[in-house]
Design an enzyme around this catalytic site. Structure first.
Site, PDB file in Angstrom:
ATOM      1  N   CYS A   1       0.869  -1.175   0.000  1.00 22.09           N
ATOM      2  CA  CYS A   1       0.000   0.000   0.000  1.00 22.09           C
ATOM      3  C   CYS A   1       0.901   1.219   0.000  1.00 22.09           C
ATOM      4  O   CYS A   1       2.050   1.146   0.426  1.00 22.09           O
ATOM      5  CB  CYS A   1      -0.890   0.018   1.240  1.00 22.09           C
ATOM      6  SG  CYS A   1      -2.209   1.243   1.127  1.00 22.09           S
TER       7      CYS A   1
ATOM      8  N   CYS B   1      -0.021   4.238   1.517  1.00 25.97           N
ATOM      9  CA  CYS B   1      -0.378   5.252   2.530  1.00 25.97           C
ATOM     10  C   CYS B   1       0.701   5.495   3.573  1.00 25.97           C
ATOM     11  O   CYS B   1       0.811   6.595   4.105  1.00 25.97           O
ATOM     12  CB  CYS B   1      -1.708   4.923   3.195  1.00 25.97           C
ATOM     13  SG  CYS B   1      -1.674   3.458   4.230  1.00 25.97           S
TER      14      CYS B   1
ATOM     15  N   CYS C   1      -3.768   6.087  -0.097  1.00 17.96           N
ATOM     16  CA  CYS C   1      -3.261   4.794  -0.548  1.00 17.96           C
ATOM     17  C   CYS C   1      -2.904   4.790  -2.034  1.00 17.96           C
ATOM     18  O   CYS C   1      -2.511   3.763  -2.585  1.00 17.96           O
ATOM     19  CB  CYS C   1      -4.274   3.699  -0.251  1.00 17.96           C
ATOM     20  SG  CYS C   1      -4.700   3.626   1.497  1.00 17.96           S
TER      21      CYS C   1
ATOM     22  N   LYS D   1     -12.140  -4.982   2.348  1.00 17.68           N
ATOM     23  CA  LYS D   1     -11.589  -4.102   3.375  1.00 17.68           C
ATOM     24  C   LYS D   1     -12.492  -2.888   3.506  1.00 17.68           C
ATOM     25  O   LYS D   1     -12.710  -2.148   2.554  1.00 17.68           O
ATOM     26  CB  LYS D   1     -10.181  -3.679   2.989  1.00 17.68           C
ATOM     27  CG  LYS D   1      -9.576  -2.691   3.966  1.00 17.68           C
ATOM     28  CD  LYS D   1      -8.144  -2.368   3.641  1.00 17.68           C
ATOM     29  CE  LYS D   1      -7.594  -1.338   4.601  1.00 17.68           C
ATOM     30  NZ  LYS D   1      -6.197  -0.992   4.302  1.00 17.68           N
TER      31      LYS D   1
ATOM     32  N   ARG E   1     -10.826   7.688   3.389  1.00 17.39           N
ATOM     33  CA  ARG E   1     -10.615   6.584   2.455  1.00 17.39           C
ATOM     34  C   ARG E   1     -11.918   6.003   1.895  1.00 17.39           C
ATOM     35  O   ARG E   1     -11.943   4.922   1.354  1.00 17.39           O
ATOM     36  CB  ARG E   1      -9.838   5.467   3.151  1.00 17.39           C
ATOM     37  CG  ARG E   1      -8.497   5.891   3.719  1.00 17.39           C
ATOM     38  CD  ARG E   1      -7.525   4.712   3.716  1.00 17.39           C
ATOM     39  NE  ARG E   1      -6.471   4.802   4.707  1.00 17.39           N
ATOM     40  CZ  ARG E   1      -5.459   5.665   4.680  1.00 17.39           C
ATOM     41  NH1 ARG E   1      -5.367   6.557   3.721  1.00 17.39           N
ATOM     42  NH2 ARG E   1      -4.538   5.641   5.622  1.00 17.39           N
TER      43      ARG E   1
ATOM     44  N   LYS F   1     -11.640  -7.642   6.507  1.00 20.49           N
ATOM     45  CA  LYS F   1     -11.020  -6.751   7.486  1.00 20.49           C
ATOM     46  C   LYS F   1     -11.896  -5.531   7.719  1.00 20.49           C
ATOM     47  O   LYS F   1     -12.371  -4.967   6.749  1.00 20.49           O
ATOM     48  CB  LYS F   1      -9.660  -6.328   6.940  1.00 20.49           C
ATOM     49  CG  LYS F   1      -8.945  -5.281   7.737  1.00 20.49           C
ATOM     50  CD  LYS F   1      -7.725  -4.831   7.014  1.00 20.49           C
ATOM     51  CE  LYS F   1      -7.125  -3.693   7.806  1.00 20.49           C
ATOM     52  NZ  LYS F   1      -6.042  -3.056   7.117  1.00 20.49           N
TER      53      LYS F   1
ATOM     54  N   SER G   1      -6.204  -2.949  14.594  1.00 23.47           N
ATOM     55  CA  SER G   1      -5.680  -2.170  15.715  1.00 23.47           C
ATOM     56  C   SER G   1      -6.760  -1.716  16.694  1.00 23.47           C
ATOM     57  O   SER G   1      -6.563  -1.766  17.907  1.00 23.47           O
ATOM     58  CB  SER G   1      -4.907  -0.973  15.187  1.00 23.47           C
ATOM     59  OG  SER G   1      -5.729  -0.190  14.338  1.00 23.47           O
TER      60      SER G   1
ATOM     61  N   TYR H   1      -2.501  -8.950  16.401  1.00 16.99           N
ATOM     62  CA  TYR H   1      -1.423  -8.417  17.242  1.00 16.99           C
ATOM     63  C   TYR H   1      -1.231  -9.289  18.480  1.00 16.99           C
ATOM     64  O   TYR H   1      -0.292  -9.089  19.230  1.00 16.99           O
ATOM     65  CB  TYR H   1      -1.743  -6.969  17.627  1.00 16.99           C
ATOM     66  CG  TYR H   1      -1.873  -6.080  16.406  1.00 16.99           C
ATOM     67  CD1 TYR H   1      -0.735  -5.646  15.727  1.00 16.99           C
ATOM     68  CD2 TYR H   1      -3.122  -5.729  15.891  1.00 16.99           C
ATOM     69  CE1 TYR H   1      -0.848  -4.866  14.581  1.00 16.99           C
ATOM     70  CE2 TYR H   1      -3.247  -4.952  14.749  1.00 16.99           C
ATOM     71  CZ  TYR H   1      -2.100  -4.530  14.101  1.00 16.99           C
ATOM     72  OH  TYR H   1      -2.212  -3.777  12.964  1.00 16.99           O
TER      73      TYR H   1
HETATM   74  C1  PBG Z   1      -2.803   0.229   4.859  1.00 16.78           C
HETATM   75  C2  PBG Z   1      -3.360  -0.569   5.960  1.00 16.78           C
HETATM   76  C3  PBG Z   1      -4.180  -0.169   7.028  1.00 16.78           C
HETATM   77  C4  PBG Z   1      -4.305  -1.289   7.859  1.00 16.78           C
HETATM   78  C5  PBG Z   1      -3.613  -2.332   7.251  1.00 16.78           C
HETATM   79  N1  PBG Z   1      -3.068  -1.875   6.087  1.00 16.78           N
HETATM   80  C6  PBG Z   1      -4.731   1.157   7.383  1.00 16.78           C
HETATM   81  C7  PBG Z   1      -5.766   1.813   6.572  1.00 16.78           C
HETATM   82  O1  PBG Z   1      -6.243   1.311   5.561  1.00 16.78           O
HETATM   83  O2  PBG Z   1      -6.086   2.939   6.949  1.00 16.78           O
HETATM   84  C8  PBG Z   1      -5.053  -1.345   9.172  1.00 16.78           C
HETATM   85  C9  PBG Z   1      -4.533  -2.325  10.166  1.00 16.78           C
HETATM   86  C10 PBG Z   1      -5.009  -2.103  11.561  1.00 16.78           C
HETATM   87  O3  PBG Z   1      -5.809  -1.210  11.856  1.00 16.78           O
HETATM   88  O4  PBG Z   1      -4.555  -2.872  12.422  1.00 16.78           O
HETATM   89  N2  PBG Z   1      -3.707   0.718   3.952  1.00 16.78           N
END
Ligand code: PBG
Length: 315
Positions: free
Chosen positions: A113, A115, A123, A188, A210, A241, A267, A306
């Protein structure tokens, strides 16, 4: 129904879902410098780590029997087009070479990615204030080839541009990497649950959000279309996700498709458990096991979390 619930032996005997480190992937955030191990404020217990420490964590993951690690890079410098993502001396490329030299029995997977590498935090490439789909594909493909050259076993595009799996497949094949699989972040969602990650990776968009490329949370059928497209384009593994708020999507994807299915406990899911545990409101270990088991019970084969290192010790 209670006969088989009376003892742990019986409960174990008839348990339908089991967690195992072999199907878990541990995400790490690699940053420049040496001996860096900086805790991420909103993700207690997770760190930004320099390459030397990434090697140590990789060794730990290997010894714990975890399938692999998912690498994210925090580059020294960001620019408009995220050049570090394609640079053979980029942060992820350096980490891959160092880890590969020291650790054999662990899959090295990289998040593809822009970003984390762009000054604007989006991204893809920006033109007229908008994320450009097709010009971004070439960069994602270049970044993938560069990562695989540096030692990645698999690439995981998370950008949500249309057509990126096909573009990456084609680039890998033409560079002689036809054996390298792609794990696509297929469904996603544009989720508030990524908040802590953006602090960890310094990838908060500098303008807008996004929603023009990630999925709208209320949509479920659309997720199946996304997954189908990625499979048609050549994805070897597909992903949903976030995980816990989208168990219905995981279950529907499991029903419909026969490719391996991954789910990413993101996260924000991690941060909520940690915060509530700190406040003394929940039983931490019990909730970790319950949440991760639920994701597998819904149908995920592969769990990105994690908690992977900690779970491997618990199990
Ligand atoms: C990159 C990406 C993101 C995450 C994984 N790859 C962030 C986003 O899309 O803003 C999120 C992972 C997480 O929150 O643990 N694009």
């Amino acid at each position: 129904m209670r006969r088989l619930r009376r003892s742990e032996r019986f409960r174990n005997l008839v348990r339908e879902t089991r967690l195992s480190p072999e199907s878990m992937i541990y995400p790490i955030f690699v940053c420049p410098g040496e001996k860096v191990r900086k805790e991420i404020g909103s993700m207690p217990g997770q760190f930004n780590i320099s390459v030397d420490n990434a090697v140590k964590i990789a060794r730990e993951a290997e010894q714990a029997g975890i399938a692999g690690i998912l690498l994210f890079g925090l580059p020294e410098e960001k620019d408009e087009v995220g050049s570090d993502a394609c640079d053979e001396n980029g942060i992820v490329q350096k980490a891959l070479r160092a880890i590969r030299e020291n650790v054999r029995n662990l899959l090295l997977i990289t998040d593809i990615c822009l970003c984390e590498y762009t000054s604007h935090g989006h991204c893809g490439v920006i033109k007229h204030g908008d994320v450009q789909n097709d010009p971004t594909l070439k960069l994602l493909a270049d970044s993938s080839v560069s990562h695989v050259r540096a030692g990645a076993d698999m690439v995981a595009p998370s950008d949500m541009m249309d057509g990126r799996v096909a573009a990456i497949r084609q680039a890998l094949d033409s560079e002689g990497f036809s054996n390298t699989p792609i794990m696509a972040y297929a469904a996603k969602y544009a989720s508030g649950f990524y908040g802590p990650f953006r602090e960890a990776a310094g990838s908060t968009p500098q303008f807008g959000d996004r929603r023009s490329y990630q999925m709208d949370p209320p949509n479920a059928r659309e997720a199946l279309r996304e997954i189908e497209l990625d499979i048609d384009e050549g994805a070897d593994i597909v992903m949903v996700k976030p995980a816990l708020p989208y168990l219905d999507i995981i279950a529907r994807a499991r029903e419909r498709f026969d490719v391996p299915l991954a789910a990413y406990q993101v996260s924000g899911e991690y941060a909520m458990i940690e915060a509530a545990a700190r406040a003394g409101w929940i039983e931490r270990e019990r909730i970790i096991l319950e949440a991760t088991t639920a994701i597998k019970r819904a149908g995920a084969d592969i769990l990105i979390t994690y908690y992977a290192l900690e779970l491997a010790k618990m199990l």
